[in-house]
Design a protein around this motif. Structure first.
Motif, PDB file in Angstrom:
ATOM      1  N   ARG A 501     -11.156  57.787  34.362  1.00 54.61           N
ATOM      2  CA  ARG A 501     -11.205  57.390  35.762  1.00 54.61           C
ATOM      3  C   ARG A 501     -11.472  55.905  35.904  1.00 54.61           C
ATOM      4  NH1 ARG A 501     -15.265  61.517  38.629  1.00 54.61           N
ATOM      5  NH2 ARG A 501     -14.156  60.756  40.462  1.00 54.61           N
ATOM      6  N   CYS A 502     -11.127  55.401  37.055  1.00 50.45           N
ATOM      7  CA  CYS A 502     -11.429  54.009  37.363  1.00 50.45           C
ATOM      8  C   CYS A 502     -12.944  53.840  37.451  1.00 50.45           C
ATOM      9  CB  CYS A 502     -10.773  53.622  38.692  1.00 50.45           C
ATOM     10  SG  CYS A 502     -11.370  52.060  39.366  1.00 50.45           S
ATOM     11  N   ASN A 503     -13.429  52.759  36.889  1.00 53.38           N
ATOM     12  CA  ASN A 503     -14.870  52.531  36.908  1.00 53.38           C
ATOM     13  C   ASN A 503     -15.429  52.359  38.305  1.00 53.38           C
ATOM     14  OD1 ASN A 503     -15.551  52.769  34.298  1.00 53.38           O
ATOM     15  ND2 ASN A 503     -15.484  50.584  33.807  1.00 53.38           N
ATOM     16  N   ARG A 504     -14.611  51.759  39.156  1.00 45.31           N
ATOM     17  CA  ARG A 504     -15.170  51.451  40.463  1.00 45.31           C
ATOM     18  C   ARG A 504     -14.947  52.577  41.476  1.00 45.31           C
ATOM     19  NH1 ARG A 504     -12.488  46.776  43.120  1.00 45.31           N
ATOM     20  NH2 ARG A 504     -13.883  45.299  42.101  1.00 45.31           N
ATOM     21  N   CYS A 505     -13.684  52.879  41.758  1.00 46.06           N
ATOM     22  CA  CYS A 505     -13.430  53.830  42.847  1.00 46.06           C
ATOM     23  C   CYS A 505     -13.358  55.259  42.345  1.00 46.06           C
ATOM     24  CB  CYS A 505     -12.160  53.457  43.603  1.00 46.06           C
ATOM     25  SG  CYS A 505     -10.640  53.833  42.716  1.00 46.06           S
ATOM     26  N   LYS A 506     -13.429  55.424  41.046  1.00 43.94           N
ATOM     27  CA  LYS A 506     -13.449  56.743  40.443  1.00 43.94           C
ATOM     28  C   LYS A 506     -12.137  57.517  40.599  1.00 43.94           C
ATOM     29  CE  LYS A 506     -17.626  55.710  39.590  1.00 43.94           C
ATOM     30  NZ  LYS A 506     -17.860  55.029  38.317  1.00 43.94           N
ATOM     31  N   GLN A 523      -5.483  48.795  35.003  1.00 44.32           N
ATOM     32  CA  GLN A 523      -5.857  48.312  36.322  1.00 44.32           C
ATOM     33  C   GLN A 523      -5.627  49.417  37.342  1.00 44.32           C
ATOM     34  OE1 GLN A 523      -3.784  44.849  37.860  1.00 44.32           O
ATOM     35  NE2 GLN A 523      -5.597  44.350  39.088  1.00 44.32           N
ATOM     36  N   CYS A 524      -6.623  49.634  38.155  1.00 46.01           N
ATOM     37  CA  CYS A 524      -6.572  50.741  39.105  1.00 46.01           C
ATOM     38  C   CYS A 524      -5.567  50.461  40.220  1.00 46.01           C
ATOM     39  CB  CYS A 524      -7.951  50.976  39.698  1.00 46.01           C
ATOM     40  SG  CYS A 524      -7.984  52.293  40.914  1.00 46.01           S
ATOM     41  N   CYS A 525      -4.734  51.431  40.483  1.00 52.81           N
ATOM     42  CA  CYS A 525      -3.735  51.275  41.528  1.00 52.81           C
ATOM     43  C   CYS A 525      -4.339  51.470  42.916  1.00 52.81           C
ATOM     44  CB  CYS A 525      -2.616  52.285  41.311  1.00 52.81           C
ATOM     45  SG  CYS A 525      -3.213  53.964  41.037  1.00 52.81           S
ATOM     46  N   PHE A 526      -5.575  51.901  42.953  1.00 48.83           N
ATOM     47  CA  PHE A 526      -6.212  52.116  44.260  1.00 48.83           C
ATOM     48  C   PHE A 526      -7.113  50.948  44.646  1.00 48.83           C
ATOM     49  CE2 PHE A 526      -5.115  56.240  42.588  1.00 48.83           C
ATOM     50  CZ  PHE A 526      -4.492  56.827  43.669  1.00 48.83           C
ATOM     51  N   CYS A 527      -7.879  50.447  43.681  1.00 51.01           N
ATOM     52  CA  CYS A 527      -8.832  49.392  44.052  1.00 51.01           C
ATOM     53  C   CYS A 527      -8.642  48.126  43.232  1.00 51.01           C
ATOM     54  CB  CYS A 527     -10.255  49.908  43.899  1.00 51.01           C
ATOM     55  SG  CYS A 527     -10.787  50.091  42.188  1.00 51.01           S
ATOM     56  N   SER A 528      -7.702  48.112  42.299  1.00 50.99           N
ATOM     57  CA  SER A 528      -7.387  46.943  41.465  1.00 50.99           C
ATOM     58  C   SER A 528      -8.432  46.643  40.396  1.00 50.99           C
ATOM     59  CB  SER A 528      -7.190  45.672  42.301  1.00 50.99           C
ATOM     60  OG  SER A 528      -6.130  45.842  43.185  1.00 50.99           O
TER      61      SER A 528
END
Ligand code: ZN
Length: 1171
Positions: A501-506, A523-528
């Motif tokens: 999972r993305c570290n920030r937005c999960k 790189q997260c496609c939701f929060c970058s």
């Protein structure tokens, strides 16, 4: 009003922190009540001469484990004319009550081999095998753990995921990233973390038919149960009474349809987590604004500049005087389809099939749309007056054939889009209509069976969205059943480390994540945010930047898949126990006298052998328990070691407790003899009861306490007959008052009369206790209040008014069988994450919310949908588009904790025309109906209706002003994709909730209101605009359905027989002049006057016409989630009034406008907005 106005409190569900005590729900945020099931009209009491054992439903959908492949059930063979509402049909009713072999039933092992996840099925991107791999020149220092071969970073923008349609935005935050050649090492053996065994696509059709040869052990009926005294006389019960809370039916705040200004300011920096995920520690959920914007009640935006003249008849337009000529040539491209006007055919669809890969992005504007055709209501020639029946004398001189026809639109879409699979590899692609039967190929976006959107091209800015007034919403059905030809989501097991999972937005790993630095980070496609790839998950990239194991991992290449959840995702950090089902039967006088108690007990004897099973398990893991009740509750000990069941009576209903733990919840096979004995004895024990009063809340509390004691989730099946007036918590009074209709107090009819049930529902959700309620009322029983708990726990309500054994038992048993067997998840939490710029702001459906982001459901079955509305909180970009990720955490029927992920990518536009070209009116109507039905809790229905009309007028006026070419204001110009908006909207306005017909009771309205709130798009489509089929036009030699006709009396011929279905009822209307031979063939009687309208099924007659009609009825029943009530209507009979209520293009008895009149009204509204 919003369901999520509560500030978040308590840790997000599933957070792996120690000591997490389950759900901590501070307060119920405002979901509203439920209704009760069943057809909305009273039963037709009468003789049941022709009752036939109906044809057993064909096939049986595997409500087994999730990763099972489709079932062998083919619901229909006519691919051209059936709505693809794949509802598994039921098992055949038991013919002898004998259950199938208790074990050893051979399940076709549908186990899906690893290799079945074929590369060939995933065609987006460059096949891994085709990409020349080169070993990187130098090893990298970054070699975490068992990471595979060292690799050099690669380069270039990666084209993850399906749609090459737009440039993936890659913000490279990586320092030291060497953009080198296209080097990538050969892929190491795939396998890390992707357990092939997890592809347990278990076969379906695993259900063994009822077998007469293997009955349960003969039930030894004894002389009654040994009556045990309540064992704990002084028992102090630990039920906690939560502070009473006022039901949260707060009126929707007036809003502007855009994100409130209190939203966090947007900056160029990566935004804070937009939608923090349920699980994961250390995560904070931003408190939402306390008020949610809404559309419906929004004041009209400032009137647009007056660019259109007022009303004056435009010149006659040649193209508009009627339906398109049959020879209308197919329009090139798809602009026509998206942007036309009246009478215009839906054009051919984009070539989505062959478009991939490297196809142009069909979501983007293909060029200037052709000038739309126009309809000038003032200049349309009318049909000859003498051709019309008297009541159809046109006042507006509009030819009904010249206004947009739902039938034509549905037919065109079938013809244009029904033949090829819908391939989900292209961003922002509008799927075929729900009425079109099509197959879906998952190439990176979730199937429209899981998610449908109001628009697939959303405005880049909130200003545009506000201007258009088009709501941005998604209708999500996370556990939708799929047709057998389609693959259920694969189950991915990443072992102890859980999903990546993305570290920030999960956000969960998905096809849109971009791997960088040679695959070491993504790189997260939701929060970058950039996250390290865990060592065990590392993989090299090919020369296009795509991981070489792309095709081997569902989460990298598919729109929908499942992860096996780790213990971190479980309540109290403990893996769940298998769920339990508790059957709770009202044994008061009415229930016994009507034969209901005996019927239920008989049915359960065999039905218990069909509890949901996980994939290839031989028996269900679900345990069962039994309670009967009237003013007191009776618990039964059915422990396998007992010779006879034991009853324990709890008469202190004020403080409910469960008098026994051991022996209450049992395995069906182990306790088979005792259970059978109990089910035999229950009807006898209460045969002479005089007790007419019932309790209700204590029944739910008893089930809840039993599940708590067993430390498991589960479902209560409550069979209830009357208003609970006995002295007990949750006692109700009769407060029905039809005089309130059309007053400001009408809303109270939809509100629960006490907040007691809201609090009880909260407790139930915390425990994972889902309630399904079967109601059998002979009078008002306050569905609005009784339905609160089923509604908020994700359960279902069924209502059988004036239940009569002869006429209603088959319908009830079918509903019960399906309800018990269907796929269901427990203890579910759903969160929808979005890419930067938009976010989910409002939710509709049967669930509970304790914060603004997590939709909690004690149970979620394959029929339930959640509608989510989105608002802008920043600008969107045409390049990057917008992404949704719906994550559902739930416990399977075998107790396995799982995450089901659905991803969807949408286009974004800076031109309003693109928005209007990519809308889906059926989904829009689904949203608008749910919005309006929630509105009646807090506003007078007239206010709600006016707001709906106003919003739709604004939508259409905005199109006219900004997208249509200049023309006379006397002309009504509708966007091609929305040309049915007026007719469908009128149907919503005329529905019983918003404008009740004389037959609709208060309970009917509350029931419908709740039902619609959980409906998917196909269900709302047919519910609001019923399907009307001329049976006498059916081709008895083919599998196809006769072509549907429009819902208007003038379309009916008195020499024909018609079928009308709306998902709850099937009407068979017989004209007065129908040929005697047809009547004989269908009803087995010799004349019109002999047809009994008390029939609840069609007689089984051996002739082609009878067979054909019955097969059509069966086919339709198989497509719907509830068994529809069959009603025979003879022309000019008194029941015809009821039938005419569903001829929705006509003026209704309750004052609803005809289609033509409403269209003129809308036109007037639009002109007012434009002037
Ligand atoms: Zn993120």
């Amino acid at each position: 009003m919003s369901v999520n106005q509560q500030a978040h409190a308590g840790p997000p569900y599933g957070q792996p922190q120690p000591g997490y005590q389950g759900y901590q729900q501070p307060a119920y945020g405002g979901q509203s009540l439920p209704g009760v099931p069943q057809s909305q009209y009273g039963a037709y009491n009468g003789p049941m001469p022709g009752y036939q054992q109906p044809v057993p439903p064909q096939g049986y959908f595997p409500s087994l484990g999730f990763p099972s492949k489709g079932s062998p059930v083919s619901l229909n063979s006519d691919t051209s004319s059936l709505a693809p509402n794949f509802i598994g049909s039921l098992r055949a009713p038991p013919t002898s009550g004998a259950p199938p072999p208790a074990s050893g039933a051979s399940h076709p092992s549908g186990h899906l081999a690893y290799s079945q996840f074929e590369h060939g099925d995933v065609q987006n991107g460059i096949p891994a095998s085709a990409a020349p791999m080169q070993r990187p020149p130098a090893p990298q220092p970054f070699l975490p753990g068992s990471a595979p071969t060292p690799v050099s970073q690669i380069s270039t923008f990666q084209q993850y995921g399906p749609p090459p349609g737009s440039v993936q935005q890659l913000r490279n935050h990586m320092a030291g990233m060497t953009i080198g050649g296209t080097a990538a090492s050969a892929p190491p053996p795939a396998g890390l973390g992707y357990v092939s065994g997890s592809f347990s696509a278990t076969g379906s059709g695993l259900h063994t038919p009822y077998s007469a040869s293997q009955g349960p052990p003969p039930a030894s009926v004894s002389e009654g149960l040994p009556l045990a005294q309540p064992p704990f006389p002084g028992h102090t019960v630990s039920t906690q009474r939560l502070p009473t809370q006022v039901p949260a039916f707060t009126p929707p705040p007036p809003s502007t349809g855009v994100a409130p200004s209190s939203y966090p300011p947007t900056t160029g920096a990566p935004r804070p987590p937009a939608m923090p995920g349920p699980p994961l520690p250390g995560q904070t959920v931003p408190a939402p604004p306390s008020s949610q914007p809404n559309h419906v009640s929004s004041p009209p935006p400032p009137p647009p500049p007056s660019t259109m003249a007022g009303l004056h008849p435009g010149p006659p337009m040649s193209g508009l005087h009627g339906p398109p000529p049959p020879t209308h040539p197919p329009q090139p491209g798809y602009q026509m389809q998206q942007n036309g006007s009246f009478g215009q055919m839906r054009g051919p669809q984009p070539n989505y099939g062959g478009a991939y890969p490297g196809a142009p992005n069909y979501g983007s504007p293909p060029g200037p749309p052709p000038p739309p055709k126009r309809l000038d209501p003032d200049s349309i020639p009318s049909p000859q007056l003498n051709e019309l029946p008297p009541q159809q004398k046109p006042r507006h001189r509009i030819d009904p054939d010249a206004i947009p026809s739902p039938i034509q639109v549905i037919e065109d879409d079938r013809n244009n889009r029904g033949s090829e699979p819908f391939v989900t590899g292209v961003r922002g692609q509008v799927p075929p209509l729900v009425t079109t039967n099509f197959l879906v190929k998952d190439q990176g976006n979730a199937s429209p069976r899981y998610i449908r959107c109001t628009s697939y091209n959303i405005p880049c800015t909130s200003d545009m969205a506000k201007q258009s007034q088009v709501p941005l919403a998604a209708v999500i059905k996370p556990l939708a059943a799929l047709p057998p030809e389609e693959t259920l989501p694969y189950l991915v097991d990443h072992g102890e480390s859980g999903p990546v999972r993305c570290n920030r937005c999960k956000a969960y790993m998905c096809p849109f994540m971009q791997f960088i630095e040679g695959g070491r980070r993504f790189q997260c496609c939701f929060c970058s945010c950039v996250t390290e790839v865990p060592p065990h998950y590392f993989q090299h990239l090919d020369h296009t930047g795509k991981r070489v194991d792309y095709y081997d991992r569902p989460e990298l290449s598919l729109g929908s898949y499942e992860f096996l959840a780790t213990v971190d995702y479980c309540k109290n950090n403990k893996f769940p126990s298998p769920p339990a089902f508790i059957f709770m039967i009202d044994v008061s006088y009415n229930a016994v006298k009507s034969g209901l108690v005996r019927l239920i007990c008989e049915e359960l004897k065999s039905l218990l052998d069909y509890l949901p099973r996980e994939g290839n398990m031989e028996e269900s893991a679900i345990r069962v328990g039994f309670v009967t009740y009237n003013k007191v509750l009776h618990f039964y000990n059915v422990k396998s070691s007992l010779a006879q069941p034991q009853m324990m009576v709890v008469s202190d209903v004020a403080d409910m407790f469960v008098p026994l733990l051991d022996g209450f919840l049992v395995n069906v096979n182990e306790s088979r003899t005792v259970i059978a004995s109990l089910l035999d004895q229950i009807p006898e024990m209460f045969a002479d009861t005089r007790e007419t009063e019932t309790v209700f809340a204590p029944v739910i509390q008893a089930g809840l306490e039993a599940l708590k004691a067993a430390e498991c989730a589960g479902k209560l099946f409550i069979f209830h007959t009357s208003l609970p007036i006995a002295e007990a918590p949750g006692k109700l009074k009769n407060r029905d008052d039809r005089k309130l209709i059309n007053t400001d107090k009408e809303k109270t009819l939809f509100q629960p009369q006490t907040s007691f049930y809201n609090n009880l529902a909260k407790d139930c959700v915390a425990q994972g206790c889902c309630v399904d309620l079967f109601l059998f009322p002979n009078q008002y029983l306050d569905v609005a209040t009784l339905g609160v708990v089923p509604y908020q726990t994700g359960g279902s309500i069924y209502k059988y008014a004036y239940f009569q054994l002869e006429t209603d038992q088959y319908r009830f048993l079918n509903d019960l069988r399906r309800d018990v067997q269907k796929e269901v998840g427990f203890d579910a939490v759903m969160r929808v994450r979005t890419s930067t710029g938009i976010r989910a702001t409002d939710f509709f459906g049967a669930f509970y919310m304790s914060n603004t982001t997590d939709v909690e459901m004690a149970g979620l079955d394959c029929d339930k949908t959640i509608t989510v509305e989105f608002k802008h909180d920043d600008k969107l970009s045409e390049d990057s588009g917008a992404l949704l990720q719906c994550a559902l955490l739930y416990t399977s029927c075998a107790g396995q904790r799982r995450l089901r992920i659905h991803n969807l990518s949408l286009n974004c536009c800076t031109q309003l025309a693109d928005l209007y070209r990519n809308c889906e009116t059926d989904t829009l109507i689904n949203y608008l109906a749910k919005y309006a039905y929630r509105g009646v809790l807090s506003s007078p229905v007239k206010t709600v209706r006016d707001a709906l009309i106003n919003q739709c007028a604004q939508i259409l006026a905005c199109y006219r002003k900004n997208c249509a070419s200049p023309s006379s204001a006397g002309q009504l110009i509708l966007p091609e994709c929305m040309k049915l908006l007026p007719v469908y909207l009128n149907c919503v306005l005329k529905s019983d909730v918003l404008q009740p017909g004389p037959e609709a009771t208060t309970d009917d309205r509350a029931y419908i209101r709740q039902l619609v709130t959980s409906m998917d798009v196909a269900e709302t489509n047919v519910f609001f605009y019923p399907r009307l089929l001329p049976l006498t036009k059916a081709d008895v030699d083919s599998d196809s359905l006769p072509a549907a006709i429009r819902n208007s009396e003038e379309r009916l011929s008195k020499g024909d027989i018609y079928l009308l279905e709306n998902g709850l009822n099937i009407f068979v209307w017989v004209g007065v002049s129908v040929q005697q031979s047809l009547i004989q063939n269908l009803f087995g009687v010799s004349s019109f006057s002999q047809i009994s309208n008390a029939l609840s099924t069609l007689p089984v007659l051996e002739n082609p016409f009878s067979k054909k009609v019955r097969s059509i009825v069966d086919m339709l029943q198989g497509q719907r989630s509830r068994y529809m009530k069959l009603i025979i209507v003879k022309q000019e009979d008194k029941l015809e009034m009821l039938f005419k209520h569903f001829l929705v293009e006509d003026k209704s008895l309750s004052g609803g406008a005809s289609y033509v009149d409403f269209l003129c009204h809308m036109h007037k509204e639009i002109r007012q907005l434009l002037s």
